[in-house]
Scaffold this active site. Structure first.
Site, PDB file in Angstrom:
ATOM      1  N   ALA A  54       0.192   0.634  -7.169  1.00 48.76           N
ATOM      2  CA  ALA A  54      -0.693  -0.409  -7.030  1.00 48.76           C
ATOM      3  C   ALA A  54      -2.292  -0.151  -7.125  1.00 48.76           C
ATOM      4  O   ALA A  54      -2.747   1.363  -7.802  1.00 48.76           O
ATOM      5  CB  ALA A  54      -0.692   0.892  -5.606  1.00 48.76           C
ATOM      6  N   MET A  56       1.686  -0.821   0.164  1.00 46.55           N
ATOM      7  CA  MET A  56       0.299  -0.724   0.538  1.00 46.55           C
ATOM      8  C   MET A  56       0.311   1.408  -0.090  1.00 46.55           C
ATOM      9  O   MET A  56       1.214   1.251   1.037  1.00 46.55           O
ATOM     10  CB  MET A  56      -0.804  -0.281   1.197  1.00 46.55           C
ATOM     11  CG  MET A  56      -1.524   0.973   1.566  1.00 46.55           C
ATOM     12  SD  MET A  56      -2.243   1.058   3.000  1.00 46.55           S
ATOM     13  CE  MET A  56      -1.337   0.006   4.510  1.00 46.55           C
ATOM     14  N   PRO A  57       1.212   1.904  -0.957  1.00 46.13           N
ATOM     15  CA  PRO A  57       1.312   3.227  -1.328  1.00 46.13           C
ATOM     16  C   PRO A  57       1.138   3.775  -0.686  1.00 46.13           C
ATOM     17  O   PRO A  57      -0.127   4.773  -0.729  1.00 46.13           O
ATOM     18  CB  PRO A  57       1.720   3.458  -3.247  1.00 46.13           C
ATOM     19  CG  PRO A  57       1.234   3.021  -3.145  1.00 46.13           C
ATOM     20  CD  PRO A  57       0.287   1.735  -2.647  1.00 46.13           C
ATOM     21  N   VAL A  58       1.802   5.297  -0.200  1.00 47.05           N
ATOM     22  CA  VAL A  58       1.324   6.556   1.124  1.00 47.05           C
ATOM     23  C   VAL A  58       1.916   7.393   0.695  1.00 47.05           C
ATOM     24  O   VAL A  58       3.566   7.421   0.826  1.00 47.05           O
ATOM     25  CB  VAL A  58       1.544   6.305   2.399  1.00 47.05           C
ATOM     26  CG1 VAL A  58       1.187   7.990   3.452  1.00 47.05           C
ATOM     27  CG2 VAL A  58       0.866   5.213   3.438  1.00 47.05           C
ATOM     28  N   ARG A  86      -3.045   6.016  -0.758  1.00 49.32           N
ATOM     29  CA  ARG A  86      -2.959   6.718   0.071  1.00 49.32           C
ATOM     30  C   ARG A  86      -2.460   8.006   0.312  1.00 49.32           C
ATOM     31  O   ARG A  86      -1.523   8.198  -0.536  1.00 49.32           O
ATOM     32  CB  ARG A  86      -2.340   6.153   2.071  1.00 49.32           C
ATOM     33  CG  ARG A  86      -2.808   5.110   2.038  1.00 49.32           C
ATOM     34  CD  ARG A  86      -5.023   5.314   2.529  1.00 49.32           C
ATOM     35  NE  ARG A  86      -5.395   3.719   2.652  1.00 49.32           N
ATOM     36  CZ  ARG A  86      -5.894   2.474   2.033  1.00 49.32           C
ATOM     37  NH1 ARG A  86      -6.450   3.086   0.588  1.00 49.32           N
ATOM     38  NH2 ARG A  86      -6.188   1.618   3.022  1.00 49.32           N
TER      39      ARG A  86
END
Length: 76
Positions: free
Chosen positions: A34, A1-3, A40
């Protein structure tokens, strides 16, 4: 999950920030990083008197620019 953390100075409209969030999200989706639901985006807004470059805040820079700008003669 990239932020993705985006830090901006205050002053943009909620619509502009929302558009930026969509653009950042779409860039990650398009590049295959993603799926959309995993992205996010965190947006932090900083007051212009809390952001400086070369020991001059953005507030100070804007004030200096305004002081050197003179209205054109004959304009109403």
């Amino acid at each position: 999950m990239p932020v993705v953390q985006v830090t901006l100075t205050e002053g943009r409209t909620p619509e502009t920030i929302r558009s930026m969030i969509s653009g950042v999200t779409q860039a990650l989706v398009d590049s295959g990083v993603a799926p959309r639901e995993a992205v996010r985006v965190l947006v932090t807004e900083i007051p212009t008197d809390h952001f400086a470059a070369g020991d001059v805040t953005i507030t100070e820079r804007h004030a200096a620019q305004a002081a050197t700008t003179t209205p054109e003669e004959g304009q109403s």
